[in-house]
Design a protein around this motif. Structure first.
Motif, PDB file in Angstrom:
ATOM      1  N   TYR A 192      12.553   1.844   1.191  1.00 46.77           N
ATOM      2  CA  TYR A 192      13.182   2.431   2.369  1.00 46.77           C
ATOM      3  C   TYR A 192      14.192   1.430   3.485  1.00 46.77           C
ATOM      4  O   TYR A 192      15.172   1.620   4.055  1.00 46.77           O
ATOM      5  CB  TYR A 192      12.309   3.416   2.936  1.00 46.77           C
TER       6      TYR A 192
ATOM      7  N   THR B 185      18.017   1.665   4.321  1.00 41.32           N
ATOM      8  CA  THR B 185      18.238   2.033   5.759  1.00 41.32           C
ATOM      9  C   THR B 185      18.835   0.584   6.151  1.00 41.32           C
ATOM     10  O   THR B 185      18.938   0.902   7.342  1.00 41.32           O
ATOM     11  CB  THR B 185      17.191   2.715   6.930  1.00 41.32           C
TER      12      THR B 185
ATOM     13  N   SER C  66      16.215  -0.187   9.612  1.00 44.44           N
ATOM     14  CA  SER C  66      16.941   0.099  10.361  1.00 44.44           C
ATOM     15  C   SER C  66      15.307   0.370  11.907  1.00 44.44           C
ATOM     16  O   SER C  66      14.883   1.227  11.168  1.00 44.44           O
ATOM     17  CB  SER C  66      17.945   1.591  10.564  1.00 44.44           C
TER      18      SER C  66
ATOM     19  N   ALA D 107      15.795   6.898  12.221  1.00 44.82           N
ATOM     20  CA  ALA D 107      15.115   5.984  10.773  1.00 44.82           C
ATOM     21  C   ALA D 107      13.570   5.795  10.465  1.00 44.82           C
ATOM     22  O   ALA D 107      13.125   6.458   9.488  1.00 44.82           O
ATOM     23  CB  ALA D 107      15.557   4.334  10.595  1.00 44.82           C
TER      24      ALA D 107
END
Length: 174
Positions: A39, A43, A46, A51
């Motif tokens: 993850y 992302t 983030s 998020a």
């Protein structure tokens, strides 16, 4: 020739099931660490509030996928296999998807009531949350004592049951 009688199915002891759950927690920790790493890569780590909330949803989905896939595929997770425990639904060769999903959601009964109490009373201290979780889990485990087949409440409600698998025969040394 007389029809064969069904073989009686043994229910694993509560201690054996809870011990398997503790082992499961260690294995799930590793699965979730990999999920968090993936993850964070996707992302770009983030820190946006969206998020962070997305990570919680992602972990819930990964956890659900892990348990449901294991239960549907073989009837047990690695921890359940180690402790020779299998989840079954009477009359089914494999656990149906709908039943696995129901069992997963109902199994949150181990944690959800305690977390709801913590939220309702504004408990945030780790010790308070830990005590609430321990009491809630102990209460859920005690539900097996009131069940005629010694099954936990989530298994009774989902229409599943945990069975003890026999020990594998030892191979003779050469």
């Amino acid at each position: 020739m007389s029809p064969s009688k069904p073989v009686p199915v043994a229910t694993p002891s509560i201690l054996r099931r809870v011990t398997a759950m503790l082992y499961e927690a260690l294995l799930l920790f590793a699965v979730e660490m990999l999920a968090i790493a993936a993850y964070m890569l996707v992302t770009l780590n983030s820190q946006h509030p969206l998020a962070r909330e997305g990570m919680k949803l992602w972990l819930l989905l990964v956890t659900a996928a892990y348990f449901m896939w294991c239960w549907i595929d073989s009837g047990h997770t690695l921890a359940m296999k180690t402790w020779r425990i299998k989840v079954v639904k009477l009359g089914c060769h494999k656990l149906p998807l709908r039943t696995a999903a129901a069992r997963f959601l109902l199994a949150w009964g181990w944690f959800a009531p305690a977390l709801a109490v913590c939220w309702a009373f504004g408990l945030h201290d780790k010790a308070q949350v830990g005590i609430a979780l321990a009491l809630g889990m102990a209460a859920w485990a005690l539900t097996a004592l009131f069940d005629k087949d010694r099954q936990f409440l989530h298994d009774r409600l989902a229409g599943t049951r945990l069975i003890a698998l026999p020990k594998a025969p030892r191979k003779a040394a050469r």
